[in-house]
Design a protein around this motif. Structure first.
Motif, PDB file in Angstrom:
ATOM      1  N   ALA A 137      37.674  36.048  48.211  1.00  0.00           N
ATOM      2  CA  ALA A 137      36.526  36.846  48.629  1.00  0.00           C
ATOM      3  C   ALA A 137      36.938  38.147  49.308  1.00  0.00           C
ATOM      4  N   GLY A 138      38.226  38.355  49.557  1.00  0.00           N
ATOM      5  CA  GLY A 138      38.691  39.566  50.215  1.00  0.00           C
ATOM      6  C   GLY A 138      38.632  40.803  49.347  1.00  0.00           C
ATOM      7  N   CYS A 139      38.561  40.639  48.048  1.00  0.00           N
ATOM      8  CA  CYS A 139      38.449  41.813  47.187  1.00  0.00           C
ATOM      9  C   CYS A 139      36.970  42.196  47.075  1.00  0.00           C
ATOM     10  N   CYS A 140      36.666  43.227  46.331  1.00  0.00           N
ATOM     11  CA  CYS A 140      35.270  43.691  46.295  1.00  0.00           C
ATOM     12  C   CYS A 140      34.410  42.826  45.383  1.00  0.00           C
ATOM     13  N   SER A 141      34.836  41.608  45.151  1.00  0.00           N
ATOM     14  CA  SER A 141      34.052  40.679  44.339  1.00  0.00           C
ATOM     15  C   SER A 141      32.712  40.407  45.007  1.00  0.00           C
ATOM     16  N   THR A 142      31.677  40.391  44.210  1.00  0.00           N
ATOM     17  CA  THR A 142      30.336  40.104  44.719  1.00  0.00           C
ATOM     18  C   THR A 142      29.953  38.663  44.441  1.00  0.00           C
ATOM     19  N   GLY A 143      30.905  37.901  43.915  1.00  0.00           N
ATOM     20  CA  GLY A 143      30.586  36.552  43.495  1.00  0.00           C
ATOM     21  C   GLY A 143      30.042  36.537  42.080  1.00  0.00           C
ATOM     22  N   GLN A 144      29.912  37.712  41.511  1.00  0.00           N
ATOM     23  CA  GLN A 144      29.404  37.843  40.148  1.00  0.00           C
ATOM     24  C   GLN A 144      30.392  38.617  39.296  1.00  0.00           C
ATOM     25  N   GLY A 145      31.653  38.389  39.500  1.00  0.00           N
ATOM     26  CA  GLY A 145      32.692  39.065  38.735  1.00  0.00           C
ATOM     27  C   GLY A 145      33.624  39.841  39.637  1.00  0.00           C
ATOM     28  N   ILE A 146      34.722  40.269  39.072  1.00  0.00           N
ATOM     29  CA  ILE A 146      35.743  41.025  39.787  1.00  0.00           C
ATOM     30  C   ILE A 146      35.714  42.455  39.257  1.00  0.00           C
ATOM     31  N   CYS A 147      35.672  43.389  40.149  1.00  0.00           N
ATOM     32  CA  CYS A 147      35.574  44.807  39.809  1.00  0.00           C
ATOM     33  C   CYS A 147      36.856  45.314  39.154  1.00  0.00           C
ATOM     34  N   THR A 148      36.695  46.265  38.245  1.00  0.00           N
ATOM     35  CA  THR A 148      37.832  46.901  37.592  1.00  0.00           C
ATOM     36  C   THR A 148      38.832  47.426  38.611  1.00  0.00           C
ATOM     37  N   CYS A 149      38.339  47.999  39.697  1.00  0.00           N
ATOM     38  CA  CYS A 149      39.243  48.586  40.696  1.00  0.00           C
ATOM     39  C   CYS A 149      40.186  47.535  41.279  1.00  0.00           C
ATOM     40  N   ASP A 150      39.690  46.308  41.442  1.00  0.00           N
ATOM     41  CA  ASP A 150      40.538  45.239  41.971  1.00  0.00           C
ATOM     42  C   ASP A 150      41.597  44.818  40.962  1.00  0.00           C
TER      43      ASP A 150
ATOM     44  N   LEU B 259      48.521  49.364  37.544  1.00  0.00           N
ATOM     45  CA  LEU B 259      48.487  50.207  36.351  1.00  0.00           C
ATOM     46  C   LEU B 259      47.405  51.269  36.499  1.00  0.00           C
ATOM     47  N   SER B 260      47.441  52.257  35.632  1.00  0.00           N
ATOM     48  CA  SER B 260      46.398  53.277  35.635  1.00  0.00           C
ATOM     49  C   SER B 260      45.069  52.663  35.197  1.00  0.00           C
ATOM     50  N   GLN B 261      43.991  53.380  35.475  1.00  0.00           N
ATOM     51  CA  GLN B 261      42.665  52.904  35.082  1.00  0.00           C
ATOM     52  C   GLN B 261      42.581  52.751  33.568  1.00  0.00           C
ATOM     53  N   ALA B 262      43.116  53.721  32.834  1.00  0.00           N
ATOM     54  CA  ALA B 262      43.040  53.671  31.368  1.00  0.00           C
ATOM     55  C   ALA B 262      43.815  52.481  30.806  1.00  0.00           C
ATOM     56  N   THR B 263      44.992  52.227  31.339  1.00  0.00           N
ATOM     57  CA  THR B 263      45.806  51.102  30.857  1.00  0.00           C
ATOM     58  C   THR B 263      45.154  49.773  31.224  1.00  0.00           C
ATOM     59  N   THR B 264      44.619  49.687  32.430  1.00  0.00           N
ATOM     60  CA  THR B 264      43.913  48.475  32.842  1.00  0.00           C
ATOM     61  C   THR B 264      42.723  48.219  31.930  1.00  0.00           C
ATOM     62  N   SER B 265      41.945  49.247  31.658  1.00  0.00           N
ATOM     63  CA  SER B 265      40.781  49.107  30.773  1.00  0.00           C
ATOM     64  C   SER B 265      41.193  48.655  29.380  1.00  0.00           C
ATOM     65  N   HIS B 266      42.303  49.170  28.883  1.00  0.00           N
ATOM     66  CA  HIS B 266      42.808  48.764  27.565  1.00  0.00           C
ATOM     67  C   HIS B 266      43.111  47.260  27.546  1.00  0.00           C
ATOM     68  N   HIS B 267      43.832  46.798  28.551  1.00  0.00           N
ATOM     69  CA  HIS B 267      44.180  45.374  28.611  1.00  0.00           C
ATOM     70  C   HIS B 267      42.929  44.507  28.762  1.00  0.00           C
ATOM     71  N   MET B 268      42.000  44.943  29.568  1.00  0.00           N
ATOM     72  CA  MET B 268      40.779  44.157  29.786  1.00  0.00           C
ATOM     73  C   MET B 268      39.917  44.128  28.533  1.00  0.00           C
ATOM     74  N   LYS B 269      39.899  45.208  27.774  1.00  0.00           N
ATOM     75  CA  LYS B 269      39.138  45.230  26.519  1.00  0.00           C
ATOM     76  C   LYS B 269      39.687  44.187  25.544  1.00  0.00           C
ATOM     77  N   ILE B 270      40.988  44.069  25.475  1.00  0.00           N
ATOM     78  CA  ILE B 270      41.608  43.064  24.607  1.00  0.00           C
ATOM     79  C   ILE B 270      41.199  41.665  25.061  1.00  0.00           C
ATOM     80  N   LEU B 271      41.198  41.422  26.368  1.00  0.00           N
ATOM     81  CA  LEU B 271      40.794  40.113  26.883  1.00  0.00           C
ATOM     82  C   LEU B 271      39.319  39.834  26.619  1.00  0.00           C
ATOM     83  N   VAL B 272      38.488  40.855  26.674  1.00  0.00           N
ATOM     84  CA  VAL B 272      37.068  40.692  26.347  1.00  0.00           C
ATOM     85  C   VAL B 272      36.911  40.413  24.853  1.00  0.00           C
ATOM     86  N   ASP B 273      37.582  41.208  24.027  1.00  0.00           N
ATOM     87  CA  ASP B 273      37.456  41.066  22.571  1.00  0.00           C
ATOM     88  C   ASP B 273      37.921  39.705  22.066  1.00  0.00           C
ATOM     89  N   THR B 274      38.868  39.090  22.752  1.00  0.00           N
ATOM     90  CA  THR B 274      39.394  37.790  22.328  1.00  0.00           C
ATOM     91  C   THR B 274      38.713  36.618  23.028  1.00  0.00           C
TER      92      THR B 274
END
Length: 108
Positions: free
Chosen positions: A30-43, A50-65
């Motif tokens: 609970a120490g991160c900016c989690s609202t209990g409804q997911g974890i924010c990209t910034c966390d 990693l950079s925001q763009a690289t993080t988003s790329h990795h997260m998109k792959i995890l979403v797509d799969t």
């Protein structure tokens, strides 16, 4: 069996940053900016270092799969674990495991 979809799931697991992201989503406190409804990209970005763009790329792959679901709220996306990708991986491994000779299974 959907070999292409299953291969994509295992490919997603084949990257250390994506494994770290999944672990973080599963264990974030609970120490991160989690609202209990997911974890924010910034966390996730901060955790991975990693950079925001690289993080988003990795997260998109995890979403797509199917490992993660994403919900856009304002300028941030919030992520939660999803069962679909884990089910695909587990089913594929179980389908192979039944063909391993019993003597070899005991050694593992």
């Amino acid at each position: 069996m959907d070999f292409d979809g299953t291969a994509a799931v295992f490919k997603a697991l084949g990257d250390v940053h994506r494994l770290k992201a999944l672990h973080f989503l599963a264990t974030a406190d609970a120490g991160c900016c989690s609202t209990g409804q997911g974890i924010c990209t910034c966390d996730v970005q901060e955790w991975l270092g990693l950079s925001q763009a690289t993080t988003s790329h990795h997260m998109k792959i995890l979403v797509d799969t199917g490992f993660v679901t994403a919900e856009k709220r304002g300028r941030w996306t919030y992520y939660t674990l999803s069962e679909r990708g884990l089910q695909v991986a587990g089913t594929a491994l179980q389908a192979l495991l039944v063909h391993v000779p019993v003597a070899r299974q005991a050694a593992v």
